[in-house]
Design an enzyme around this catalytic site. Structure first.
Site, short mmCIF file in Angstrom:
data_model
loop_
_atom_site.label_atom_id
_atom_site.label_comp_id
_atom_site.label_asym_id
_atom_site.label_seq_id
_atom_site.Cartn_x
_atom_site.Cartn_y
_atom_site.Cartn_z
N LYS A 1 -16.36 9.81 -35.32
CA LYS A 1 -15.24 8.75 -35.63
C LYS A 1 -14.02 8.44 -35.61
CE LYS A 1 -17.79 8.66 -39.38
NZ LYS A 1 -18.88 10.07 -38.70
N SER B 1 18.08 -0.01 -26.44
CA SER B 1 18.28 0.85 -26.11
C SER B 1 19.09 0.99 -27.06
CB SER B 1 19.18 1.10 -24.79
OG SER B 1 19.50 2.40 -25.55
N GLU C 1 5.02 -0.09 -21.06
CA GLU C 1 4.99 1.65 -20.82
C GLU C 1 3.64 2.00 -22.17
OE1 GLU C 1 9.40 1.66 -19.72
OE2 GLU C 1 9.35 2.04 -21.39
N GLN D 1 -19.31 14.89 -38.16
CA GLN D 1 -18.24 13.80 -38.26
C GLN D 1 -17.37 13.53 -37.52
OE1 GLN D 1 -17.69 14.20 -42.26
NE2 GLN D 1 -15.47 15.03 -42.44
N THR E 1 0.63 -0.99 0.08
CA THR E 1 -0.19 -0.25 -0.30
C THR E 1 1.18 1.03 -0.29
OG1 THR E 1 -0.59 0.62 2.70
CG2 THR E 1 -2.02 -1.07 1.22
N TYR F 1 -28.86 17.74 -36.26
CA TYR F 1 -27.37 16.71 -37.04
C TYR F 1 -26.77 17.83 -37.14
CZ TYR F 1 -24.13 15.14 -40.38
OH TYR F 1 -22.23 13.93 -40.52
N1 ARG Z 1 -19.46 12.61 -43.08
C1 ARG Z 1 -20.63 12.91 -42.01
C2 ARG Z 1 -20.55 11.96 -40.87
O1 ARG Z 1 -19.54 11.25 -40.91
C3 ARG Z 1 -22.07 11.90 -42.60
C4 ARG Z 1 -22.40 13.39 -43.55
C5 ARG Z 1 -23.81 14.11 -43.44
N2 ARG Z 1 -23.15 15.33 -44.85
C6 ARG Z 1 -24.32 15.61 -43.92
N3 ARG Z 1 -24.00 17.15 -45.29
N4 ARG Z 1 -25.80 16.07 -43.90
O2 ARG Z 1 -21.23 12.16 -40.06
#
Ligand code: ARG
Length: 460
Positions: free
Chosen positions: A327, A279, A292, A324, A157, A319
């Site tokens: 992702k 190294s 690491e 975008q 600990t 939206y």
């Molecule tokens: N590439 C966009 C995304 O990953 C999706 C396309 C939507 N584009 C748009 N102009 N509404 O969210």
């Protein structure tokens, strides 16, 4: 042939700088397999509701299969400046193969509901793969635990020696943490498995799209009940990255333990040459880079969680192109997780233990101070009083440079008359661990049982 999914409203071509700025194929090519699957179900659905003829749907499905057979994700690198995104790439490849009928595939949908559908299909698979990777790491840890048998190490600990514990007990702690991570992933998967298609751009569609058909064909557990949520909420990604962050917090601790054990200060562990690095300057070096990198990458994954939260913070419904940016972090976190789990399983599975160094580290009598305390409590000394006087004994021994076990019985009796000759039996790590009685303790029989339970639970 137009190379875009839109354009009628525009008189001019897009400025090349905006292309560079906004095109996403370099990232969303990762969705190739998922989106082909989604398109196949969509084509069949369109046939079911009469928008496509059976033969037309068949033609599209065939073309989708050809695309699947022809391209791997890495092949799409060649198209990154040409097509805006994965949706455009697939659309254009479909048109090449199936001709004008391909122009019907996007009926009633928008990229807003399409991209998040493909993301969900992708993530469902990845969650399963990560759970598999977790299981492999757990198995490696259980195997190493089994081989360690009753090998005892000083439990720590505050990074200071505390009490003897079984090395296996320490390793099994990680098996349990990873089990929780698997369960959290399972739970997060429920929020992933909802079908957004039919939400169209944001409001739903006036076309009789058969969402139930799509749900079944794609194995979703339900259809999104609000089209705005469907196209614009990425809560499921924030949840996934939260769960991954907790997992990485665990991985980084596991990594750190091995880094410490590999240090000269501990010297407990020998890494297999195949899983260590050298190294360029110091010839003697053999470094624990796997651990690491895991420790470092945990920080990057935590950053991805921060990013997905901040991208959505204050974003008006529904939206927005901001989404975008959901992702790259997710894909990176998935890759980092899969590779880290694999490498950790291999590296941990191939270590050997320096038993002499471990035994030497147990030659520290203060490791048994708590055993002495509990010995006195069993002899009816009040806990707080016993705590006080064992503390004093530890201090006296330290000040006079003697080991606790070298104090004479007369000296012990000065601390408490309850001490008798059996005090000298307490300085054995084996007895210390065998003395433990509670559920979850480091008692060797318990640990052995745990190993057997895990072996069974993790059987392939
Ligand atoms: N590439 C966009 C995304 O990953 C999706 C396309 C939507 N584009 C748009 N102009 N509404 O969210």
């Amino acid at each position: 042939m137009a190379q875009k999914l839109w354009g009628g409203r525009f008189k001019k071509e897009m400025h090349p700088a905006l292309k560079c700025f906004s095109y996403s194929l370099a990232t969303d090519k990762e969705l190739l397999a998922a989106e082909l699957q989604v398109n196949e179900a969509y084509a069949r659905m369109l046939a079911k509701i009469g928008i496509l003829k059976r033969e037309e749907a068949q033609k599209l499905v065939q073309a989708l299969h050809q695309i699947k057979a022809q391209f791997r994700v890495c092949d799409l690198a060649a198209y990154e400046d040409k097509y805006e995104d994965i949706h455009t790439f697939i659309q254009m490849e479909l048109e090449k193969r199936a001709g004008s009928v391909a122009k019907k595939i996007h009926t009633g949908r928008s990229r807003n509901d399409l991209v998040v559908t493909s993301t969900r299909v992708y993530l469902r698979e990845k969650i399963k793969e990560i759970q598999g990777g977790l299981r492999e790491l757990q198995r490696a840890l259980v195997t190493v635990s089994g081989k360690a048998g009753e090998l005892i190490v000083p439990g720590m600990t505050h990074l200071r020696k505390a009490q003897p514990i079984l090395l296996a007990h320490h390793l099994l702690a990680y098996v349990e943490m990873l089990e929780e991570d698997k369960a959290r992933l399972q739970d997060a998967a429920k929020r992933v498995n909802v079908l957004p298609l039919g939400a169209a751009a944001l409001a739903g569609s006036a076309l009789p799209l058969d969402q139930k058909f799509l749900q079944k064909a794609l194995g979703f557990s339900s259809v999104a009940t609000n089209s705005l949520v469907a196209v614009s909420d990425r809560g499921f990604l924030a949840e996934f990255l939260s769960v991954l962050s907790i997992l990485w917090m665990h991985l980084s601790r596991l990594a750190e333990d091995f880094i410490l054990w590999n240090s000269e200060a501990f010297g407990y562990v020998e890494l297999d040459d195949a899983f260590a690095t050298g190294s360029s300057l110091m010839p003697q070096k053999k470094n624990p880079d796997v651990f690491e990198l895991v420790r470092g990458r945990a920080g990057v994954v935590f950053g991805h969680l921060q990013a997905i939260l901040t991208v959505q913070k204050g974003l008006p419904l529904s939206y927005n192109r901001d989404l975008q940016e959901d992702k790259p972090g997710v894909f990176d976190a998935v890759k980092k997780t899969e590779t880290a789990l694999e490498l950790l399983a291999l590296t941990v599975g191939s270590v050997s233990w320096h038993k002499k160094a471990i035994a030497r580290s147990l030659e520290e009598d203060s490791l048994f101070a708590t055993d002495i305390l509990e010995y006195l409590v069993q002899k009816k000394v009040a806990f707080a009083e016993a705590h006080q006087l064992v503390g004093k004994a530890v201090r006296c021994a330290a000040e006079s440079g003697t080991r606790l076990r070298q104090l004479s019985l007369t000296e012990w009796k000065k601390f408490s008359p309850k001490f008798s000759a059996d005090i000298y039996d307490l300085f054995d790590p084996k007895d210390s661990v065998r003395g433990k009685k509670t559920i979850g303790s480091t008692h060797p029989l318990r640990v052995k049982k745990e190993i057997a339970t895990w072996e069974k639970a993790l059987e392939a």
